[in-house]
Design a protein around this motif. Sequence first.
Motif, PDB file in Angstrom:
ATOM      1  N   PHE A 422       0.975  -0.656  -0.086  1.00 45.25           N
ATOM      2  CA  PHE A 422      -0.261  -0.172   0.078  1.00 45.25           C
ATOM      3  C   PHE A 422       0.734   1.348   0.014  1.00 45.25           C
ATOM      4  CE2 PHE A 422      -3.100  -3.216   2.204  1.00 45.25           C
ATOM      5  CZ  PHE A 422      -3.709  -3.136   0.833  1.00 45.25           C
ATOM      6  N   PHE A 423       0.489   2.028  -0.484  1.00 42.74           N
ATOM      7  CA  PHE A 423       1.066   3.278  -1.063  1.00 42.74           C
ATOM      8  C   PHE A 423       0.821   4.565  -0.566  1.00 42.74           C
ATOM      9  CE2 PHE A 423       2.449   7.329  -3.974  1.00 42.74           C
ATOM     10  CZ  PHE A 423       3.775   7.553  -3.068  1.00 42.74           C
ATOM     11  N   ILE A 424       1.173   4.559   0.173  1.00 40.67           N
ATOM     12  CA  ILE A 424       0.493   6.539   1.575  1.00 40.67           C
ATOM     13  C   ILE A 424       0.383   7.525   0.371  1.00 40.67           C
ATOM     14  CG2 ILE A 424      -0.182   7.678   3.216  1.00 40.67           C
ATOM     15  CD1 ILE A 424      -0.598   4.656   3.539  1.00 40.67           C
ATOM     16  N   ASP A 425      -0.133   8.091  -0.073  1.00 42.20           N
ATOM     17  CA  ASP A 425      -0.044   9.261  -1.213  1.00 42.20           C
ATOM     18  C   ASP A 425      -0.542  10.631   0.177  1.00 42.20           C
ATOM     19  OD1 ASP A 425      -2.926   9.748  -0.827  1.00 42.20           O
ATOM     20  OD2 ASP A 425      -3.304   8.517  -3.307  1.00 42.20           O
ATOM     21  N   THR A 426      -0.628  11.733  -1.013  1.00 40.44           N
ATOM     22  CA  THR A 426      -0.248  13.249   0.258  1.00 40.44           C
ATOM     23  C   THR A 426      -1.963  13.268   0.574  1.00 40.44           C
ATOM     24  OG1 THR A 426      -0.973  14.561  -1.872  1.00 40.44           O
ATOM     25  CG2 THR A 426       1.282  14.347  -0.906  1.00 40.44           C
ATOM     26  N   GLU A 427      -3.690  12.606  -0.524  1.00 44.10           N
ATOM     27  CA  GLU A 427      -4.475  12.601  -0.013  1.00 44.10           C
ATOM     28  C   GLU A 427      -4.786  11.810   1.292  1.00 44.10           C
ATOM     29  OE1 GLU A 427      -6.864  12.900  -3.881  1.00 44.10           O
ATOM     30  OE2 GLU A 427      -6.464  14.259  -4.384  1.00 44.10           O
ATOM     31  N   ILE A 449       7.343  -1.093   6.774  1.00 44.89           N
ATOM     32  CA  ILE A 449       7.603   0.327   5.992  1.00 44.89           C
ATOM     33  C   ILE A 449       8.675   1.135   5.213  1.00 44.89           C
ATOM     34  CG2 ILE A 449       6.940   2.787   6.362  1.00 44.89           C
ATOM     35  CD1 ILE A 449       5.485   1.852   8.991  1.00 44.89           C
ATOM     36  N   ILE A 450       8.419   1.303   4.189  1.00 43.42           N
ATOM     37  CA  ILE A 450       9.718   1.750   2.999  1.00 43.42           C
ATOM     38  C   ILE A 450       9.395   3.040   3.308  1.00 43.42           C
ATOM     39  CG2 ILE A 450      10.967   2.156   1.056  1.00 43.42           C
ATOM     40  CD1 ILE A 450      11.375  -0.940   2.204  1.00 43.42           C
ATOM     41  N   ARG A 451      10.253   3.932   4.278  1.00 45.19           N
ATOM     42  CA  ARG A 451       9.807   5.572   3.706  1.00 45.19           C
ATOM     43  C   ARG A 451      11.700   5.452   3.197  1.00 45.19           C
ATOM     44  NH1 ARG A 451       8.551   7.248   9.418  1.00 45.19           N
ATOM     45  NH2 ARG A 451       6.543   6.170   8.577  1.00 45.19           N
ATOM     46  N   LEU A 470       3.735   0.796   2.500  1.00 48.49           N
ATOM     47  CA  LEU A 470       3.142  -0.480   3.720  1.00 48.49           C
ATOM     48  C   LEU A 470       3.550  -1.387   3.030  1.00 48.49           C
ATOM     49  CD1 LEU A 470       3.055   2.485   5.033  1.00 48.49           C
ATOM     50  CD2 LEU A 470       0.862   1.080   6.159  1.00 48.49           C
ATOM     51  N   PHE A 471       4.290  -2.492   4.407  1.00 44.35           N
ATOM     52  CA  PHE A 471       4.099  -4.251   3.079  1.00 44.35           C
ATOM     53  C   PHE A 471       2.795  -4.480   4.769  1.00 44.35           C
ATOM     54  CE2 PHE A 471       7.355  -2.823   0.067  1.00 44.35           C
ATOM     55  CZ  PHE A 471       6.612  -3.004  -0.344  1.00 44.35           C
ATOM     56  N   VAL A 472       1.837  -5.163   4.050  1.00 44.94           N
ATOM     57  CA  VAL A 472       0.805  -5.442   5.143  1.00 44.94           C
ATOM     58  C   VAL A 472       0.317  -7.091   4.689  1.00 44.94           C
ATOM     59  CG1 VAL A 472      -1.533  -4.930   6.061  1.00 44.94           C
ATOM     60  CG2 VAL A 472       0.065  -3.334   4.909  1.00 44.94           C
ATOM     61  N   LEU A 473       1.028  -8.049   5.879  1.00 45.04           N
ATOM     62  CA  LEU A 473       0.432  -9.248   6.074  1.00 45.04           C
ATOM     63  C   LEU A 473      -0.878  -9.540   5.738  1.00 45.04           C
ATOM     64  CD1 LEU A 473       1.512 -11.910   5.264  1.00 45.04           C
ATOM     65  CD2 LEU A 473       1.344 -12.509   7.621  1.00 45.04           C
ATOM     66  N   VAL A 474      -2.454  -9.964   5.254  1.00 42.74           N
ATOM     67  CA  VAL A 474      -3.436  -9.759   5.098  1.00 42.74           C
ATOM     68  C   VAL A 474      -3.914 -10.833   4.508  1.00 42.74           C
ATOM     69  CG1 VAL A 474      -3.446  -8.446   3.317  1.00 42.74           C
ATOM     70  CG2 VAL A 474      -5.671  -8.256   4.631  1.00 42.74           C
ATOM     71  N   LYS A 475      -5.239 -11.793   5.876  1.00 46.04           N
ATOM     72  CA  LYS A 475      -5.796 -12.839   5.248  1.00 46.04           C
ATOM     73  C   LYS A 475      -6.127 -12.159   3.309  1.00 46.04           C
ATOM     74  CE  LYS A 475      -6.982 -14.676   9.678  1.00 46.04           C
ATOM     75  NZ  LYS A 475      -7.796 -15.985  10.709  1.00 46.04           N
ATOM     76  N   LYS A 476      -6.337 -12.991   2.857  1.00 42.27           N
ATOM     77  CA  LYS A 476      -7.158 -12.800   1.282  1.00 42.27           C
ATOM     78  C   LYS A 476      -9.057 -12.550   1.156  1.00 42.27           C
ATOM     79  CE  LYS A 476      -4.452 -15.953  -1.563  1.00 42.27           C
ATOM     80  NZ  LYS A 476      -4.053 -17.122  -2.309  1.00 42.27           N
ATOM     81  N   ASP A 477      -9.457 -12.635   2.500  1.00 39.86           N
ATOM     82  CA  ASP A 477     -11.606 -12.422   2.750  1.00 39.86           C
ATOM     83  C   ASP A 477     -11.096 -11.170   3.058  1.00 39.86           C
ATOM     84  OD1 ASP A 477     -10.101 -13.478   4.761  1.00 39.86           O
ATOM     85  OD2 ASP A 477     -11.749 -14.520   5.432  1.00 39.86           O
ATOM     86  N   ARG A 478      -9.643 -10.316   3.844  1.00 41.25           N
ATOM     87  CA  ARG A 478      -9.958  -9.346   4.778  1.00 41.25           C
ATOM     88  C   ARG A 478      -9.012  -7.936   3.972  1.00 41.25           C
ATOM     89  NH1 ARG A 478     -10.135 -11.136   9.997  1.00 41.25           N
ATOM     90  NH2 ARG A 478     -11.818 -12.657   9.996  1.00 41.25           N
ATOM     91  N   ILE A 479      -8.678  -8.618   2.705  1.00 38.92           N
ATOM     92  CA  ILE A 479      -8.284  -7.332   1.841  1.00 38.92           C
ATOM     93  C   ILE A 479      -9.107  -6.737   1.653  1.00 38.92           C
ATOM     94  CG2 ILE A 479      -7.074  -7.011  -0.241  1.00 38.92           C
ATOM     95  CD1 ILE A 479      -5.716  -9.808  -0.699  1.00 38.92           C
ATOM     96  N   SER A 480      -9.512  -5.878   1.457  1.00 40.69           N
ATOM     97  CA  SER A 480     -10.641  -5.464   0.628  1.00 40.69           C
ATOM     98  C   SER A 480     -10.963  -4.606   1.838  1.00 40.69           C
ATOM     99  CB  SER A 480     -12.460  -5.661   0.354  1.00 40.69           C
ATOM    100  OG  SER A 480     -13.339  -4.731   0.589  1.00 40.69           O
ATOM    101  N   SER A 481     -11.251  -4.883   2.853  1.00 45.10           N
ATOM    102  CA  SER A 481     -11.582  -4.209   4.612  1.00 45.10           C
ATOM    103  C   SER A 481     -10.908  -3.588   5.017  1.00 45.10           C
ATOM    104  CB  SER A 481     -12.210  -4.677   5.436  1.00 45.10           C
ATOM    105  OG  SER A 481     -11.384  -6.287   5.367  1.00 45.10           O
ATOM    106  N   ALA A 482      -8.994  -4.123   4.897  1.00 49.22           N
ATOM    107  CA  ALA A 482      -7.990  -3.488   4.949  1.00 49.22           C
ATOM    108  C   ALA A 482      -7.796  -2.420   4.357  1.00 49.22           C
ATOM    109  CB  ALA A 482      -6.725  -4.543   4.494  1.00 49.22           C
ATOM    110  N   LYS A 483      -8.109  -3.034   2.755  1.00 44.83           N
ATOM    111  CA  LYS A 483      -7.519  -1.077   1.499  1.00 44.83           C
ATOM    112  C   LYS A 483      -8.353  -0.094   2.349  1.00 44.83           C
ATOM    113  CE  LYS A 483      -7.826  -0.706  -3.527  1.00 44.83           C
ATOM    114  NZ  LYS A 483      -8.131  -1.306  -4.318  1.00 44.83           N
TER     115      LYS A 483
END
Length: 501
Positions: A422-427, A449-451, A470-483
């Motif tokens: 996940f990339f954290i943009d200015t918004e 985190i790569i900074r 951000l590199f996030v370990l997430v269960k496949k059925d939780r990807i959408s909610s994590a996003k």
Amino acid sequence: MSNLPFDSNNVILLVAILLFLGVLTTKFSSRFGVPALVLFIGLGIFMGSDVTGLIYFDNPKIAQVIGIFALILILFEGGLQTKWENVRKVAAPSLTLATVGVLFTAIIVGICAKYIIGFSWIEAFLFGSIVGSTDAAAVFSVLRGKNIRQNLEGTLEAESGTNDPMAVFLTISFIGFYTAAEINTLNLVFSFFWQMGVGLVMGYALGKLAIYSINKINLDSSGLYPVLASAFAIMAYSVTSMVQASGFLAVYITALVMANHDLTYKQSIFRFHEGFAWMMQIVMFVILGLFVFPGQLLNVTIMLQGLLLSLILILVARPISVFLSLHLYRYSWREKVFLSWAGLRGAVPIVLATFPMLAGLENSQLIFNLVFFIVVTSTLLQGSSIPFIGKKLGLTQPRKTTPEHVIELNSIGKANAEMVEFFIDTENDNIGKRIEKLKLPQGVLINAIIRNKELIPPHGKTKILSGDTLFVLVKKDRISSAKQVILAKKDTTDKSTLESH
């Protein structure tokens, strides 16, 4: 095909040299501001029979097949890089340019070609139809990284990705007018809407099927997922074309649907196709360059006629079609001027110019030579000056920070979890928040985190900053909610709309 003694080793060496020189030309392209496709074409001409004589190539059928196959993968990669949120805002004007705009351009250029070249009316409008559409390969490669305003970049990319059906429809129709004794106008109108409608539906359906297949199938090697994605791109074109609809439109829509959903090995698929698209550009434009005979092209009459028609296309036909097509949309005159100038021609017109040759039309070679001349002059004049024109018109934006992709992390084999980037943009609404304050779903863990190109081991007190990856370990059925949580946007009333001046 080659004037060298035919030997498998010679052929393989020749292909290696062409690819090597093609890659080197991209360095000259970025340094001198010349679009890479022009250098690829120049490389093909140099290797051809009229210059060095290394390769003799004059088979329009093979050139057409290679061109279509390359365009499939180039369009697919372009669609994968397109964000739906950018296209959605400009979908209506883009489709108007891709249909009405192409028709206006074809009519204006056709009328001029009738009196400048002396074509018959059918040949003239056939010629106008061939050069009527912008080219996705040219637009994607030239606009990328130029910091043009998002609405304008989205308009041009969506237009070039969807205007091929109109150009193909007009080209085939006028070839039909030329060869057939009578034409059923009602059938032509039905054919156009069939091509557009079925192309859209097939592209969407195959995009959804591709997402389901890639996410559900557990393959033994991660390297097979990009291959599977390519297979869907090729299938989208072939299956759609078999039912007489627009295969190119289906390919673009398939990629657009895939790009804007969660995919297993998404970054691997994107990077594979970025390299594959570059290779296809090199191969396609070199082949099209080989198909040109400078002895025929460098004729004073053809050069003067081609230059005049090119200037009419760039300075008259395209601006008129843009201003008329966008009359009801909220674009400023500066934006319309820029859209007029950035209507690049490229591989699509050259590939379409092989259609009259295969149909055996009398002036097909003249049409091809003129189209080729127009494409080269258009790309040189317009492609190399787009950043300058955008800056002079005040239509550039600050350079956006994009992720460097320093770390390559993939899905965890056949487990039910993935490492997602996940990339954290200015918004992003999470900027300045500690990780412990994020309302992450159960089973979601921020691993790294790569900074500023450095690895930051995260803990609860670590703050999220703009530009972080951000590199996030997430269960496949939780990807959408994590996003939804990690990529939440700031609450602002400044809605993105097309500018009105």
